[in-house]
Design a protein around this motif. Structure first.
Motif, mmCIF file in Angstrom:
data_model
loop_
_atom_site.group_PDB
_atom_site.id
_atom_site.type_symbol
_atom_site.label_atom_id
_atom_site.label_comp_id
_atom_site.label_asym_id
_atom_site.label_seq_id
_atom_site.Cartn_x
_atom_site.Cartn_y
_atom_site.Cartn_z
ATOM 1 N N VAL A 1 36.962 14.857 76.206
ATOM 2 C CA VAL A 1 36.618 16.235 75.882
ATOM 3 C C VAL A 1 37.413 16.759 74.682
ATOM 4 C CG1 VAL A 1 38.247 17.289 77.509
ATOM 5 C CG2 VAL A 1 36.155 18.499 76.888
ATOM 6 N N VAL A 2 38.644 16.329 74.514
ATOM 7 C CA VAL A 2 39.444 16.776 73.368
ATOM 8 C C VAL A 2 38.864 16.220 72.071
ATOM 9 C CG1 VAL A 2 41.727 16.662 72.293
ATOM 10 C CG2 VAL A 2 41.527 17.039 74.750
ATOM 11 N N ASN A 3 38.483 14.957 72.074
ATOM 12 C CA ASN A 3 37.906 14.352 70.872
ATOM 13 C C ASN A 3 36.566 14.996 70.514
ATOM 14 O OD1 ASN A 3 40.081 12.652 70.779
ATOM 15 N ND2 ASN A 3 39.035 10.968 71.784
ATOM 16 N N VAL A 4 35.742 15.246 71.527
ATOM 17 C CA VAL A 4 34.458 15.902 71.293
ATOM 18 C C VAL A 4 34.677 17.312 70.745
ATOM 19 C CG1 VAL A 4 32.370 16.757 72.429
ATOM 20 C CG2 VAL A 4 33.263 14.508 73.009
ATOM 21 N N ALA A 5 35.658 18.019 71.298
ATOM 22 C CA ALA A 5 35.946 19.381 70.845
ATOM 23 C C ALA A 5 36.434 19.386 69.398
ATOM 24 C CB ALA A 5 36.973 20.031 71.753
ATOM 25 N N TYR A 6 37.299 18.434 69.033
ATOM 26 C CA TYR A 6 37.778 18.371 67.654
ATOM 27 C C TYR A 6 36.650 18.022 66.683
ATOM 28 C CZ TYR A 6 42.745 18.936 68.645
ATOM 29 O OH TYR A 6 43.966 19.438 68.992
ATOM 30 N N ARG A 7 35.779 17.117 67.078
ATOM 31 C CA ARG A 7 34.640 16.791 66.215
ATOM 32 C C ARG A 7 33.728 18.000 66.048
ATOM 33 N NH1 ARG A 7 34.424 11.768 69.305
ATOM 34 N NH2 ARG A 7 32.647 12.636 70.428
ATOM 35 N N SER A 8 33.510 18.732 67.128
ATOM 36 C CA SER A 8 32.684 19.937 67.049
ATOM 37 C C SER A 8 33.347 21.006 66.188
ATOM 38 C CB SER A 8 32.419 20.490 68.444
ATOM 39 O OG SER A 8 31.682 19.573 69.191
ATOM 40 N N LEU A 9 34.655 21.120 66.297
ATOM 41 C CA LEU A 9 35.382 22.083 65.473
ATOM 42 C C LEU A 9 35.282 21.719 63.997
ATOM 43 C CD1 LEU A 9 37.228 24.556 65.298
ATOM 44 C CD2 LEU A 9 39.160 23.016 65.646
ATOM 45 N N LEU A 10 35.423 20.447 63.682
ATOM 46 C CA LEU A 10 35.287 20.008 62.298
ATOM 47 C C LEU A 10 33.886 20.314 61.773
ATOM 48 C CD1 LEU A 10 36.402 18.558 59.796
ATOM 49 C CD2 LEU A 10 35.571 16.418 60.816
ATOM 50 N N ALA A 11 32.864 20.034 62.571
ATOM 51 C CA ALA A 11 31.489 20.326 62.162
ATOM 52 C C ALA A 11 31.301 21.819 61.939
ATOM 53 C CB ALA A 11 30.510 19.808 63.213
ATOM 54 N N SER A 12 31.887 22.617 62.795
ATOM 55 C CA SER A 12 31.768 24.066 62.657
ATOM 56 C C SER A 12 32.477 24.575 61.405
ATOM 57 C CB SER A 12 32.332 24.740 63.904
ATOM 58 O OG SER A 12 32.232 26.127 63.793
ATOM 59 N N ILE A 13 33.642 24.045 61.116
ATOM 60 C CA ILE A 13 34.377 24.457 59.911
ATOM 61 C C ILE A 13 33.566 24.134 58.663
ATOM 62 C CG2 ILE A 13 36.400 23.957 58.485
ATOM 63 C CD1 ILE A 13 37.938 23.505 61.114
ATOM 64 N N VAL A 14 33.071 22.912 58.581
ATOM 65 C CA VAL A 14 32.293 22.497 57.410
ATOM 66 C C VAL A 14 31.041 23.356 57.280
ATOM 67 C CG1 VAL A 14 30.934 20.618 56.410
ATOM 68 C CG2 VAL A 14 33.187 20.162 57.362
ATOM 69 N N TYR A 15 30.355 23.605 58.401
ATOM 70 C CA TYR A 15 29.137 24.416 58.374
ATOM 71 C C TYR A 15 29.428 25.829 57.877
ATOM 72 C CZ TYR A 15 25.141 27.097 59.956
ATOM 73 O OH TYR A 15 24.066 27.943 59.995
ATOM 74 N N HIS A 16 30.467 26.454 58.384
ATOM 75 C CA HIS A 16 30.741 27.837 58.011
ATOM 76 C C HIS A 16 31.271 27.967 56.584
ATOM 77 C CE1 HIS A 16 29.557 29.788 61.668
ATOM 78 N NE2 HIS A 16 30.146 28.811 62.341
ATOM 79 N N ILE A 17 32.002 26.977 56.104
ATOM 80 C CA ILE A 17 32.400 26.991 54.697
ATOM 81 C C ILE A 17 31.169 26.857 53.816
ATOM 82 C CG2 ILE A 17 33.580 25.632 52.907
ATOM 83 C CD1 ILE A 17 35.787 25.147 54.951
ATOM 84 N N TRP A 18 30.247 25.993 54.188
ATOM 85 C CA TRP A 18 29.024 25.815 53.414
ATOM 86 C C TRP A 18 28.162 27.074 53.453
ATOM 87 C CZ3 TRP A 18 27.737 23.146 49.544
ATOM 88 C CH2 TRP A 18 26.411 22.964 49.177
ATOM 89 N N GLN A 19 28.087 27.721 54.611
ATOM 90 C CA GLN A 19 27.325 28.964 54.727
ATOM 91 C C GLN A 19 27.941 30.067 53.868
ATOM 92 O OE1 GLN A 19 24.402 27.725 55.916
ATOM 93 N NE2 GLN A 19 24.231 29.754 56.788
ATOM 94 N N GLU A 20 29.254 30.182 53.876
ATOM 95 C CA GLU A 20 29.921 31.204 53.058
ATOM 96 C C GLU A 20 29.707 30.927 51.576
ATOM 97 O OE1 GLU A 20 31.943 34.622 52.087
ATOM 98 O OE2 GLU A 20 31.180 33.979 54.038
ATOM 99 N N ARG A 21 29.783 29.668 51.202
ATOM 100 C CA ARG A 21 29.525 29.298 49.810
ATOM 101 C C ARG A 21 28.109 29.694 49.404
ATOM 102 N NH1 ARG A 21 25.609 26.022 47.274
ATOM 103 N NH2 ARG A 21 26.467 25.110 45.394
ATOM 104 N N ASN A 22 27.138 29.403 50.261
ATOM 105 C CA ASN A 22 25.748 29.734 49.946
ATOM 106 C C ASN A 22 25.503 31.233 49.923
ATOM 107 O OD1 ASN A 22 24.959 27.103 49.573
ATOM 108 N ND2 ASN A 22 24.280 26.833 51.674
ATOM 109 N N SER A 23 26.124 31.960 50.846
ATOM 110 C CA SER A 23 25.910 33.414 50.860
ATOM 111 C C SER A 23 26.506 34.069 49.612
ATOM 112 C CB SER A 23 26.482 34.040 52.123
ATOM 113 O OG SER A 23 27.883 33.964 52.133
ATOM 114 N N ARG A 24 27.608 33.552 49.101
ATOM 115 C CA ARG A 24 28.176 34.101 47.864
ATOM 116 C C ARG A 24 27.409 33.637 46.644
ATOM 117 N NH1 ARG A 24 34.740 34.115 48.347
ATOM 118 N NH2 ARG A 24 34.859 34.937 50.461
ATOM 119 N N ARG A 25 26.927 32.417 46.665
ATOM 120 C CA ARG A 25 26.211 31.869 45.508
ATOM 121 C C ARG A 25 24.836 32.516 45.338
ATOM 122 N NH1 ARG A 25 27.804 29.279 41.309
ATOM 123 N NH2 ARG A 25 29.261 28.146 42.588
ATOM 124 N N PHE A 26 24.139 32.737 46.455
ATOM 125 C CA PHE A 26 22.771 33.242 46.373
ATOM 126 C C PHE A 26 22.702 34.677 46.847
ATOM 127 C CE2 PHE A 26 22.487 28.609 47.157
ATOM 128 C CZ PHE A 26 21.994 28.260 45.927
#
Length: 118
Positions: free
Chosen positions: A93-118
């Motif tokens: 469960v810890v490994n799954v949670a860390y992988r999910s956290l990493l995916a969430s961080i990357v997703y939200h950074i990409w979303q913020e980049r897109n919202s500022r760019r467009f």
């Protein structure tokens, strides 16, 4: 997919790992200003910069690390992904949670980049 995996987060993480996000270092995007819109440093927007060396990312990571002991020792995207894939293996469960956290961080950074760019 599993209970902790959000499909769009996993998809954006997969694109980032494969180097397929449409960052401005791509040859077909040469007509657009190639600087990172998330930080005031005037650094070219690349995967390595946007994902884990950008000042915006560092601020996000510091905020997350205040709440969760999330260790990310690398400033280079490819080495960080290799480190995480070797360390966060399996269905614990810890490994799954860390992988999910990493995916969430990357997703939200990409979303913020897109919202500022467009």
């Amino acid at each position: 997919m599993g209970p902790f995996k959000i499909p769009k987060n996993c998809f954006i993480l997969w694109l980032a790992i494969m180097g397929r996000l449409s960052t401005l270092d791509k040859p077909w995007l040469h007509q657009i200003s190639g600087f990172c819109i998330l930080c005031p440093d005037g650094v070219p927007e690349t995967h390595d910069h946007l994902l884990f060396s950008c000042s915006f990312y560092r601020c996000c990571l510091a905020t997350i690390q205040q709440q969760i002991p999330f260790l990310w020792p690398h400033r280079d995207w490819q080495h960080g992904v290799q480190w995480a894939s070797s360390r966060w293996r399996g269905k614990h469960v810890v490994n799954v949670a860390y992988r999910s956290l990493l995916a969430s961080i990357v997703y939200h950074i990409w979303q913020e980049r897109n919202s500022r760019r467009f």
